[in-house]
Write an enzyme that holds these catalytic residues in place. Structure first.
Site, PDB file in Angstrom:
ATOM      1  N   ASN A 122       4.776  -9.112  12.057  1.00  0.00           N
ATOM      2  CA  ASN A 122       3.422  -8.840  11.524  1.00  0.00           C
ATOM      3  C   ASN A 122       2.719  -9.654  10.669  1.00  0.00           C
ATOM      4  OD1 ASN A 122       3.779  -6.640  13.216  1.00  0.00           O
ATOM      5  ND2 ASN A 122       4.456  -5.005  11.667  1.00  0.00           N
ATOM      6  N   HIS A 158      -7.780   9.297  -2.006  1.00  0.00           N
ATOM      7  CA  HIS A 158      -7.140   9.350  -0.607  1.00  0.00           C
ATOM      8  C   HIS A 158      -8.099   9.783   0.397  1.00  0.00           C
ATOM      9  CE1 HIS A 158      -2.677   9.229   0.847  1.00  0.00           C
ATOM     10  NE2 HIS A 158      -3.559   9.001   2.077  1.00  0.00           N
ATOM     11  N   LEU A 195      -2.051  -0.697  13.917  1.00  0.00           N
ATOM     12  CA  LEU A 195      -1.416  -0.952  15.153  1.00  0.00           C
ATOM     13  C   LEU A 195      -1.379   0.354  16.046  1.00  0.00           C
ATOM     14  CD1 LEU A 195       1.770  -2.977  13.893  1.00  0.00           C
ATOM     15  CD2 LEU A 195      -0.335  -3.691  14.821  1.00  0.00           C
ATOM     16  N   ASP A 206       0.839  -1.183  -0.008  1.00  0.00           N
ATOM     17  CA  ASP A 206       0.076   0.063  -0.013  1.00  0.00           C
ATOM     18  C   ASP A 206       0.823   1.222   0.065  1.00  0.00           C
ATOM     19  OD1 ASP A 206      -2.975   1.252   0.619  1.00  0.00           O
ATOM     20  OD2 ASP A 206      -1.588   2.449   1.883  1.00  0.00           O
ATOM     21  N   ILE A 212      -2.871  -3.244   6.745  1.00  0.00           N
ATOM     22  CA  ILE A 212      -1.674  -2.853   5.995  1.00  0.00           C
ATOM     23  C   ILE A 212      -0.814  -2.238   7.075  1.00  0.00           C
ATOM     24  CG2 ILE A 212      -2.518  -2.806   3.887  1.00  0.00           C
ATOM     25  CD1 ILE A 212      -3.097   0.327   4.174  1.00  0.00           C
ATOM     26  N   LYS A 233       2.747  -1.108   8.973  1.00  0.00           N
ATOM     27  CA  LYS A 233       3.794  -0.596   8.475  1.00  0.00           C
ATOM     28  C   LYS A 233       5.037  -0.965   9.398  1.00  0.00           C
ATOM     29  CE  LYS A 233       6.438   3.156   9.059  1.00  0.00           C
ATOM     30  NZ  LYS A 233       6.647   4.159   9.898  1.00  0.00           N
ATOM     31  N   SER A 234       6.315  -1.259   8.803  1.00  0.00           N
ATOM     32  CA  SER A 234       7.408  -1.420   9.690  1.00  0.00           C
ATOM     33  C   SER A 234       8.610  -1.157   8.671  1.00  0.00           C
ATOM     34  CB  SER A 234       7.601  -2.417  10.530  1.00  0.00           C
ATOM     35  OG  SER A 234       8.742  -2.644  11.343  1.00  0.00           O
ATOM     36  N   VAL A 235       9.734  -0.807   9.171  1.00  0.00           N
ATOM     37  CA  VAL A 235      10.850  -0.958   8.500  1.00  0.00           C
ATOM     38  C   VAL A 235      12.153  -1.713   8.895  1.00  0.00           C
ATOM     39  CG1 VAL A 235      10.618   1.492   7.277  1.00  0.00           C
ATOM     40  CG2 VAL A 235      11.844   1.344   9.520  1.00  0.00           C
ATOM     41  N   LYS A 268      -2.798   5.996  -4.397  1.00  0.00           N
ATOM     42  CA  LYS A 268      -3.843   6.667  -4.062  1.00  0.00           C
ATOM     43  C   LYS A 268      -3.487   8.274  -4.576  1.00  0.00           C
ATOM     44  CE  LYS A 268      -3.726   4.662   0.619  1.00  0.00           C
ATOM     45  NZ  LYS A 268      -2.162   4.484   0.926  1.00  0.00           N
ATOM     46  N   TYR A 318       2.978   9.839  -0.610  1.00  0.00           N
ATOM     47  CA  TYR A 318       4.130   9.268   0.197  1.00  0.00           C
ATOM     48  C   TYR A 318       5.573   9.383  -0.439  1.00  0.00           C
ATOM     49  CZ  TYR A 318       0.147   6.576   2.509  1.00  0.00           C
ATOM     50  OH  TYR A 318      -0.822   6.084   3.040  1.00  0.00           O
ATOM     51  N   ARG A 359      10.254  -7.006  12.552  1.00  0.00           N
ATOM     52  CA  ARG A 359       8.790  -6.673  12.958  1.00  0.00           C
ATOM     53  C   ARG A 359       7.919  -6.857  11.647  1.00  0.00           C
ATOM     54  NH1 ARG A 359       9.399  -0.901  16.140  1.00  0.00           N
ATOM     55  NH2 ARG A 359       9.102  -1.670  18.237  1.00  0.00           N
TER      56      ARG A 359
HETATM   57  P1  NAD Z   1       0.596   1.276  12.187  1.00  0.00           P
HETATM   58  O1  NAD Z   1      -0.483   1.156  12.747  1.00  0.00           O
HETATM   59  O2  NAD Z   1       0.897   0.254  10.978  1.00  0.00           O
HETATM   60  O3  NAD Z   1       1.843   1.328  12.807  1.00  0.00           O
HETATM   61  C1  NAD Z   1       3.396   1.478  12.390  1.00  0.00           C
HETATM   62  C2  NAD Z   1       4.326   1.964  13.385  1.00  0.00           C
HETATM   63  O4  NAD Z   1       4.356   0.806  14.639  1.00  0.00           O
HETATM   64  C3  NAD Z   1       5.663   1.466  13.177  1.00  0.00           C
HETATM   65  O5  NAD Z   1       6.150   2.998  12.396  1.00  0.00           O
HETATM   66  C4  NAD Z   1       6.517   1.025  14.254  1.00  0.00           C
HETATM   67  O6  NAD Z   1       6.799   2.298  15.084  1.00  0.00           O
HETATM   68  C5  NAD Z   1       5.382   0.267  15.145  1.00  0.00           C
HETATM   69  N1  NAD Z   1       5.361  -1.031  14.917  1.00  0.00           N
HETATM   70  C6  NAD Z   1       5.326  -1.710  13.596  1.00  0.00           C
HETATM   71  N2  NAD Z   1       5.019  -2.996  13.794  1.00  0.00           N
HETATM   72  C7  NAD Z   1       5.427  -3.194  15.340  1.00  0.00           C
HETATM   73  C8  NAD Z   1       5.559  -4.367  16.150  1.00  0.00           C
HETATM   74  N3  NAD Z   1       5.806  -5.775  15.444  1.00  0.00           N
HETATM   75  N4  NAD Z   1       5.836  -4.140  17.448  1.00  0.00           N
HETATM   76  C9  NAD Z   1       5.957  -2.831  17.857  1.00  0.00           C
HETATM   77  N5  NAD Z   1       5.626  -1.849  17.070  1.00  0.00           N
HETATM   78  C10 NAD Z   1       5.602  -1.949  15.930  1.00  0.00           C
HETATM   79  O7  NAD Z   1       0.769   2.867  11.243  1.00  0.00           O
HETATM   80  P2  NAD Z   1       0.669   3.507  10.006  1.00  0.00           P
HETATM   81  O8  NAD Z   1       1.850   3.388   9.048  1.00  0.00           O
HETATM   82  O9  NAD Z   1       0.035   4.870  10.218  1.00  0.00           O
HETATM   83  O10 NAD Z   1      -0.531   2.664   9.000  1.00  0.00           O
HETATM   84  C11 NAD Z   1      -0.113   1.516   8.400  1.00  0.00           C
HETATM   85  C12 NAD Z   1      -0.301   2.002   6.824  1.00  0.00           C
HETATM   86  O11 NAD Z   1      -1.629   2.477   6.623  1.00  0.00           O
HETATM   87  C13 NAD Z   1       0.541   3.212   6.327  1.00  0.00           C
HETATM   88  O12 NAD Z   1       2.059   2.660   6.241  1.00  0.00           O
HETATM   89  C14 NAD Z   1      -0.264   3.491   5.198  1.00  0.00           C
HETATM   90  O13 NAD Z   1       0.059   2.613   4.084  1.00  0.00           O
HETATM   91  C15 NAD Z   1      -1.521   3.431   5.539  1.00  0.00           C
HETATM   92  N6  NAD Z   1      -2.021   4.847   5.933  1.00  0.00           N
HETATM   93  C16 NAD Z   1      -2.978   5.101   5.179  1.00  0.00           C
HETATM   94  C17 NAD Z   1      -3.796   6.390   5.445  1.00  0.00           C
HETATM   95  C18 NAD Z   1      -4.659   7.075   4.729  1.00  0.00           C
HETATM   96  O14 NAD Z   1      -5.007   8.071   4.806  1.00  0.00           O
HETATM   97  N7  NAD Z   1      -5.455   6.366   3.930  1.00  0.00           N
HETATM   98  C19 NAD Z   1      -3.173   7.127   6.741  1.00  0.00           C
HETATM   99  C20 NAD Z   1      -2.205   6.510   7.496  1.00  0.00           C
HETATM  100  C21 NAD Z   1      -1.734   5.473   6.881  1.00  0.00           C
END
Ligand code: NAD
Length: 278
Positions: free
Chosen positions: A242, A109, A191, A46, A230, A232-234, A76, A51, A238
């Site tokens: 996930n 979006h 998350l 995604d 969806i 996210k982590s880098v 998006k 982005y 993790r």
């Molecule tokens: P998320 O809820 O996926 O949280 C990501 C964060 O949680 C990471 O940066 C890290 O700090 C932590 N994390 C990840 N895995 C972990 C683990 N196993 N244990 C502990 N901590 C962990 O938040 P997000 O990135 O805001 O949302 C996910 C995806 O949703 C985004 O990357 C994007 O693709 C999408 N998104 C879309 C919109 C939209 O407006 N449509 C807005 C925000 C995000």
């Protein structure tokens, strides 16, 4: 090959129920993270024009060695590109940056109510769909009022609505409306952005009970609710953690405990008021 179950969208196409998000990941880092995710077994990615990592995402996809038709790529349309013709141009630019012939899913979006162009914009997405350059089209951050209007004024029912959703913002009204129209619910920030949610005692206790991490317990909750997620982590460990959420199940007590966590807590903007970039 993937252990991730698919859901069937309202157009008959399949989408992995768990994918990989890349918000706030710079382009080069996104290339690495997406490569790691695909190697770990993720098949759905995604991204979004805003982005600024469609190019890195595309490079990782090209280098992955995984057949295009085994991947599910979502991007998006940004707020400033709403309007029929602008949307067509923005889609071309996204496809070009991704280096792809088609995306699996193209989303508006945000509704951007102040601009009042989302109906016209969606009609451009219908054209892109008819041309086969997006296999599916949908929306993101649409409140029930925006979705109802879209359903009344356009022909193709969106396959999904991607909205902020996590145990502290359970979005029952939107989920019920989606279910009524055969629209899947996709959870962003599933998350809770890794902030307070993963330390909430109920989440920690449910995770411990199953010998899992809080993140895994939360993702399991989403999956059992029927949400597409969806996370996210880098961080490679993790990214793998996930995805490893298919070997256990929350029971009725766990689900009741999670249900009690809803407090309507938004981490992101309210879509009724978010008009940035328009
Ligand atoms: P998320 O809820 O996926 O949280 C990501 C964060 O949680 C990471 O940066 C890290 O700090 C932590 N994390 C990840 N895995 C972990 C683990 N196993 N244990 C502990 N901590 C962990 O938040 P997000 O990135 O805001 O949302 C996910 C995806 O949703 C985004 O990357 C994007 O693709 C999408 N998104 C879309 C919109 C939209 O407006 N449509 C807005 C925000 C995000």
């Amino acid at each position: 090959m993937s252990q991730v179950p698919s859901i069937t969208l309202n157009n008959g196409l399949e989408m992995p129920q768990l994918g990989f998000g890349v918000w706030q990941v710079p382009d080069d880092e996104a290339e690495k993270a997406v490569a790691t995710a695909i190697e770990s077994g993720y098949r759905s990615i995604d991204t979004a024009a805003i982005y600024e990592n469609e190019a890195g995402t595309g490079r990782a996809i090209a280098a992955s060695g995984v057949a295009r038709d085994e991947l599910f790529v979502t991007t998006k349309l940004w707020n400033g590109d709403q309007g029929h013709d602008a949307a067509l141009r923005a889609f071309d630019a996204s496809l070009d940056r991704l280096g792809l012939d088609y995306v699996d899913l193209y989303l508006i979006h945000w509704p951007v109510p102040a601009a009042d162009r989302y109906v016209d914009t969606y009609k451009a997405l219908e054209k892109i769909l008819a041309e086969g350059r997006a296999k599916s089209i949908g929306v993101s951050n649409f409140l029930p009022e925006h979705l109802e209007r879209l359903l009344g004024e356009t022909s193709v029912v969106p396959v999904l609505n991607q909205i902020e959703l996590h145990p502290q913002l359970q979005q029952s009204e939107s989920r019920a409306l989606h279910a009524k129209h055969g629209i899947a619910t996709e959870a962003w920030s599933p998350l809770g952005q890794g902030k307070g949610l993963l330390d909430v005692p109920t989440v920690v206790a449910v995770a411990q009970k199953h010998g899992r991490t809080p993140a895994q317990a939360v993702l399991r909750w989403h999956l059992q609710l029927g949400n597409v997620v969806i996370p996210k982590s880098v961080t490679p460990s993790r990214i793998a953690e996930n995805l490893d959420v298919f070997g256990f199940e929350l029971d009725a007590d766990d689900l009741a405990a999670f249900a009690a966590l809803d407090e309507g807590k938004r981490l992101g903007p309210n879509p009724a008021e978010f008009n940035v970039g328009a």
